[in-house]
Design an enzyme around this catalytic site. Structure first.
Site, PDB file in Angstrom:
ATOM      1  N   GLU A 193       0.790  -1.221   0.000  1.00  0.00           N
ATOM      2  CA  GLU A 193       0.000   0.000   0.000  1.00  0.00           C
ATOM      3  C   GLU A 193       0.832   1.286   0.000  1.00  0.00           C
ATOM      4  OE1 GLU A 193      -2.963  -0.119   3.092  1.00  0.00           O
ATOM      5  OE2 GLU A 193      -3.957  -1.851   2.237  1.00  0.00           O
ATOM      6  N   GLU A 377      -5.518  -8.536   0.691  1.00  0.00           N
ATOM      7  CA  GLU A 377      -6.181  -8.212   1.961  1.00  0.00           C
ATOM      8  C   GLU A 377      -7.650  -7.916   1.707  1.00  0.00           C
ATOM      9  OE1 GLU A 377      -4.604  -5.002   4.386  1.00  0.00           O
ATOM     10  OE2 GLU A 377      -2.541  -5.675   3.999  1.00  0.00           O
TER      11      GLU A 377
HETATM   12  C1  FCB Z   1      -4.532  -2.019   5.450  1.00  0.00           C
HETATM   13  C2  FCB Z   1      -3.171  -2.423   5.969  1.00  0.00           C
HETATM   14  C3  FCB Z   1      -3.201  -3.513   7.004  1.00  0.00           C
HETATM   15  C4  FCB Z   1      -4.375  -3.363   7.944  1.00  0.00           C
HETATM   16  C5  FCB Z   1      -5.657  -3.158   7.181  1.00  0.00           C
HETATM   17  C6  FCB Z   1      -6.895  -3.057   8.046  1.00  0.00           C
HETATM   18  O1  FCB Z   1      -4.485  -0.709   5.008  1.00  0.00           O
HETATM   19  O2  FCB Z   1      -2.351  -2.877   4.914  1.00  0.00           O
HETATM   20  O3  FCB Z   1      -1.960  -3.518   7.654  1.00  0.00           O
HETATM   21  O4  FCB Z   1      -4.134  -2.392   8.852  1.00  0.00           O
HETATM   22  O5  FCB Z   1      -5.565  -2.030   6.378  1.00  0.00           O
END
Ligand code: FCB
Length: 471
Positions: A193, A377
């Site tokens: 990110e 994620e």
């Molecule tokens: C993302 C992050 C991860 C976690 C999630 C909820 O932005 O990569 O580390 O905090 O959000």
């Protein structure tokens, strides 16, 4: 789209019997998720779980410094102990394997493995070697992120991501790690990110190192992407058998009305959240609309940088959480207009699975060279409680089911998506929100470090067992 993934939501209450919940989680028979080569795993990140911040030669990171400043993190929490994973990793790997999860995405703490002069720290390296070897023994596919936000503080002291030299230091770090760990890593992601590192870290100051200036954000982004681009050929040379890519968070912006101004605002929102990162990676240029939003913030780009940044990716990792409804701010930007009456999580984020599908199908149209995708994620926070040894995280079960349905829809619409990682394996240090926000499919009692498998994890396990048993 025939199916509206968000319409599938049925209000699940804790009273719903376990049997019907289980039935409601299993994907429909025609879902592509039944394909055995669709990888299902869980993700974590070093600073969020490891703890042991002063052990075995680990140096301070920007998150140690930032979280120590009063007011920066909810309740004054820090990652000093976190889930104590540095000491409990063996039991955590057992737990991961016992859930039948096929993939594990972890990150390496840069300040644990290299000193300020660039020399390896053997003790830190050995930790990751043991961990990755054990994961391979268990047959788990390993995705390793090199940078999930824990920049060594000594590099921040020299300007951090505002200093071009940090990109070269990152390539040195990638070189060391890929020489040391080759053979135990199935897929390398350079950065997690970059939007958050650049914007939250240097643009609005909500994350470490806490600077707030749009011009800083665009320059930090350029150096982050350069770091990625410099590391890619190094990873390819040292570990040819693995896949290499990067992880981007993406955001859906929808217009508050049909007016041209609001449509433009939604477009600019997505430029700022998505095209700012994906255009340089996949088209070799920054989107010009970004500088309409933030006039005068063009970063300093040297000859050859954009070629370095846009080198071929084996995969693109996508992190998705929510959508943002926006309207024109009357000038050259957008403002959030939160919708009433929509389902939200403990973070206040709107549950909006269609956003994931629509962004993915949109990227396929925009980027002719879109690489294979892993959802690296996806998940949600809820205020989960352990009752009689159980955690009934009903909203999460429904959330995961609907987002997996959105992934299935995107695959059926032609997007090459190869896997999905739950965020997160266990509750952990949620950055500026500390330990209050629980994203895990495993509950962590921070006073005892006891792990309790939540109902969502049991259902994922059940599905994976069924899938495995199929002919
Ligand atoms: C993302 C992050 C991860 C976690 C999630 C909820 O932005 O990569 O580390 O905090 O959000």
């Amino acid at each position: 789209m025939a199916n509206d993934a968000s319409a599938v939501f049925d209000t699940l209450s804790p009273a719903v019997s376990r049997g019907s919940l289980a039935d409601s989680f299993t994907p429909p028979a025609d879902s592509t998720l039944w394909r055995k080569n669709f990888l299902l795993g869980a993700a974590t990140a070093s600073y969020q779980i490891e703890g042991a911040v002063n052990e075995d030669g680990r140096l301070p990171s920007i998150w140690d410094t930032f979280s120590a400043i009063p007011g920066k993190v909810l309740a004054g929490d820090t990652g000093a102990v976190a889930c104590d994973h540095y000491h409990r990793w063996e039991a955590d790997v057992e737990m991961l394997a016992s859930l039948g999860l096929e993939g594990y995405r972890l990150s390496i703490a840069w300040p644990r493995v290299m000193d300020a002069a660039g020399a390896p720290n053997r003790k830190g390296l050995d930790f990751y070697k043991r961990l990755l070897n054990r994961l391979k023994e268990k047959g788990i596919t390993t995705f390793v992120t090199l940078y999930h936000w824990d920049l060594p503080q000594h590099l921040e002291d020299r300007g951090g991501w505002l200093n071009r030299d940090t990109a070269y230091r990152f390539a040195d770090y990638a070189d060391l790690m890929s020489r040391e760990l080759a053979g135990t890593v199935d897929a390398w992601a350079t950065l997690n990110e970059p939007w958050c590192s650049a914007y939250l870290g240097y643009g609005n100051g909500h994350h470490a190192p806490g600077l707030a200036n749009d011009r800083f954000a665009t320059q930090a982004m350029h150096h982050l992407l350069l770091a990625h681009g410099l590391a890619m050929p190094v990873l390819r040379a040292n570990d040819p058998a693995s896949e290499k890519g990067i992880v981007a968070n993406i955001g859906r912006g929808t217009p508050n009305s049909d007016s041209a101004a609001d449509q433009r605002a939604a477009h600019l929102f997505e430029v700022q959240h998505n095209a700012w990162i994906l255009d340089p990676l996949l088209k070799g240029s920054y989107p010009q609309d970004l500088f309409e939003l933030w006039p005068g913030t063009e970063p300093l780009v040297l000859d050859g940088d954009m070629q370095t940044i846009s080198a071929r990716l084996d995969f693109l990792g996508i992190n998705y959480y929510f959508r943002t409804n926006v309207a024109s701010d009357g000038a050259h930007g957008f403002r959030d207009v939160p919708l009433e009456g929509v389902e939200r999580t403990q973070m206040g984020w709107e549950v909006y699975p269609d956003g994931l599908r629509d962004l993915l199908t949109g990227f396929k149209k925009t980027y002719h060279n879109l690489p294979p995708i892993y959802i690296t994620e996806n998940g949600m926070a809820s205020d989960d409680q352990v009752t009689d040894g159980h955690v009934e995280d009903t909203q999460r079960i429904s959330f995961l089911k609907r987002h997996l349905a959105a992934v299935d829809q995107a695959i059926k619409a032609g997007v090459d998506i190869r896997g999905y990682f739950l965020w997160s394996l266990m509750d952990n240090f949620e950055w500026a929100f500390g330990y209050e926000r629980r994203f895990g499919v495993v509950h962590v009692d921070y006073s005892t470090q006891k792990r309790t498998i939540k109902r969502s994890a049991e259902l994922v396990e059940k599905f994976l067992k069924e899938r495995k048993a199929r002919a």
